[in-house]
Design an enzyme around this catalytic site. Structure first.
Site, PDB file in Angstrom:
ATOM      1  N   ASN A 195      15.695   0.356   4.911  1.00 36.18           N
ATOM      2  CA  ASN A 195      15.369   0.677   6.176  1.00 36.18           C
ATOM      3  C   ASN A 195      14.778  -0.716   6.960  1.00 36.18           C
ATOM      4  OD1 ASN A 195      13.640   1.458   8.328  1.00 36.18           O
ATOM      5  ND2 ASN A 195      11.627   2.321   6.792  1.00 36.18           N
ATOM      6  N   LYS A 215      13.406  -1.311   9.468  1.00 35.68           N
ATOM      7  CA  LYS A 215      12.248  -1.285  10.412  1.00 35.68           C
ATOM      8  C   LYS A 215      12.338  -2.307  11.531  1.00 35.68           C
ATOM      9  CE  LYS A 215       9.599  -0.181   6.369  1.00 35.68           C
ATOM     10  NZ  LYS A 215       8.146  -0.185   5.943  1.00 35.68           N
ATOM     11  N   HIS A 258       9.201   8.973   9.097  1.00 39.40           N
ATOM     12  CA  HIS A 258       8.845   7.939   8.414  1.00 39.40           C
ATOM     13  C   HIS A 258       7.204   7.797   8.876  1.00 39.40           C
ATOM     14  CE1 HIS A 258       7.898   3.946   7.049  1.00 39.40           C
ATOM     15  NE2 HIS A 258       8.979   4.215   6.314  1.00 39.40           N
ATOM     16  N   GLU A 295       5.446   5.571   9.210  1.00 42.88           N
ATOM     17  CA  GLU A 295       4.837   4.722  10.181  1.00 42.88           C
ATOM     18  C   GLU A 295       5.052   5.278  11.824  1.00 42.88           C
ATOM     19  OE1 GLU A 295       7.324   1.172   8.987  1.00 42.88           O
ATOM     20  OE2 GLU A 295       6.092   1.100   7.191  1.00 42.88           O
ATOM     21  N   GLU A 307       7.408   9.231   0.123  1.00 44.22           N
ATOM     22  CA  GLU A 307       7.072   7.739   0.236  1.00 44.22           C
ATOM     23  C   GLU A 307       5.486   7.664   0.231  1.00 44.22           C
ATOM     24  OE1 GLU A 307      10.060   4.759   2.142  1.00 44.22           O
ATOM     25  OE2 GLU A 307       9.236   5.537   3.499  1.00 44.22           O
ATOM     26  N   GLY A 363       5.190  -1.284   1.595  1.00 47.85           N
ATOM     27  CA  GLY A 363       4.766  -2.325   2.050  1.00 47.85           C
ATOM     28  C   GLY A 363       3.623  -3.378   1.439  1.00 47.85           C
ATOM     29  N   SER A 421       7.615   0.037  -2.126  1.00 44.67           N
ATOM     30  CA  SER A 421       7.707  -1.363  -2.611  1.00 44.67           C
ATOM     31  C   SER A 421       8.852  -1.370  -3.698  1.00 44.67           C
ATOM     32  CB  SER A 421       6.420  -1.680  -3.220  1.00 44.67           C
ATOM     33  OG  SER A 421       5.443  -1.980  -2.190  1.00 44.67           O
TER      34      SER A 421
HETATM   35  P1  PGA Z   1       8.779  -0.960   1.487  1.00 42.14           P
HETATM   36  O1  PGA Z   1       8.855   0.008   2.684  1.00 42.14           O
HETATM   37  O2  PGA Z   1       9.826  -0.950   0.594  1.00 42.14           O
HETATM   38  O3  PGA Z   1       8.632  -2.449   2.181  1.00 42.14           O
HETATM   39  O4  PGA Z   1       7.489  -0.419   0.738  1.00 42.14           O
HETATM   40  C1  PGA Z   1       9.794   1.428   2.247  1.00 42.14           C
HETATM   41  C2  PGA Z   1       9.764   2.133   3.643  1.00 42.14           C
HETATM   42  O5  PGA Z   1       8.978   2.079   4.413  1.00 42.14           O
HETATM   43  O6  PGA Z   1      10.827   2.942   3.669  1.00 42.14           O
END
Ligand code: PGA
Length: 250
Positions: free
Chosen positions: A10, A12, A96, A98, A168, A174, A214
């Site tokens: 992903n 982003k 997602h 976010e 998730e 993150g 992560s």
């Molecule tokens: P990350 O993000 O691996 O940076 O924790 C995962 C995601 O948001 O899909």
């Protein structure tokens, strides 16, 4: 029941067109001949066509990070399933955290988007997961169940090959904090049991549930070795071709 794993990047809001091309140029040779798991890259709209082109001839699936549920209309700034398909994009991430947190995505919009994706022949990753305060309040199970229950409203058992779920935990995204394999395994079992209520037990056994939050080269093997974990959705560590290739080859 053996379910083929899916390792998905992903990106982003990262990568220009040039960055995306360079990534694919470096990444594809690193995973060449590696056919054990499915691999996908979810890119920003502006680089979708470029990334699709750069991935041509490989088995890497390229998808979008969001889409609207309507076919077209007065929805400034939005992109539809029809538009994605018109450029050869056949996959999308839906819900997602976010998007839920910053862009008013709700269980209801997630449900509509999944319905549209399935009706349009677009493969979807549906994201669910609890926030830190919800986990601390003992609400992990109820949050995951209500998110998955809502998303799967109206989904038929035959649709199960056309979408996957990504668990998730928001507190792991993150942050460098990863759910332990036991925590992830427990949440995945809860999600699968809840999905069975909508799509039946047999289809729920076939449903792939990825883990995200992560995931890095250092923890990919232990996470991906868990029977309940059917792949990974990788943010930060997917931006670098070497690091993402290591995760693909966990
Ligand atoms: P990350 O993000 O691996 O940076 O924790 C995962 C995601 O948001 O899909």
């Amino acid at each position: 029941m053996s379910r083929r794993k899916l390792i998905a990047a992903n990106w982003k809001m990262y990568k220009t067109s040039e960055d995306a091309q360079k990534f694919m140029r470096d990444f594809l040779p690193l995973i060449s001949g590696h056919t054990r798991d499915e691999v996908a890259v979810f890119a920003p709209y502006t680089v979708l066509a470029t990334t699709i082109e750069a991935a041509r001839g490989s088995d890497v699936r390229v998808g979008a990070q969001n889409m609207h549920w309507e076919k077209e209309g007065a929805f400034t700034g939005e992109v539809s399933a029809t538009m994605l398909k018109s450029i050869g994009c056949n996959s999308v991430i839906i819900g997602h955290s976010e998007r839920r947190q910053y862009f008013c995505e709700t269980n209801d919009t997630v449900q509509k988007k999944l319905r549209t994706a399935l009706d349009s022949g677009i493969f979807a990753i549906v994201c669910v997961g609890e926030r830190l305060e919800e986990r601390e309040a003992g609400q992990t199970e109820s949050v995951c169940c209500s998110q998955i229950g809502a998303a799967l409203r109206g989904v038929a058992r035959i649709d199960v090959a056309n979408f996957v779920v990504a668990y998730e935990p928001v507190w792991a995204i993150g942050t460098g904090k990863t759910a332990t394999p036991e925590m992830a395994g427990e949440a995945h079992a809860i999600i699968r049991a809840e999905a069975a209520k909508s799509i039946g037990n047999e289809a729920a056994q076939q449903l792939r549930i990825l883990y995200g939050g992560s995931v890095k080269p250092e923890n990919a093997t232990i996470l991906m070795s868990q029977e309940e974990i059917d792949g990974a959705l990788v943010g930060g560590a997917s931006l670098d071709p070497q690091s993402f290739a290591k995760i693909v080859k966990w």
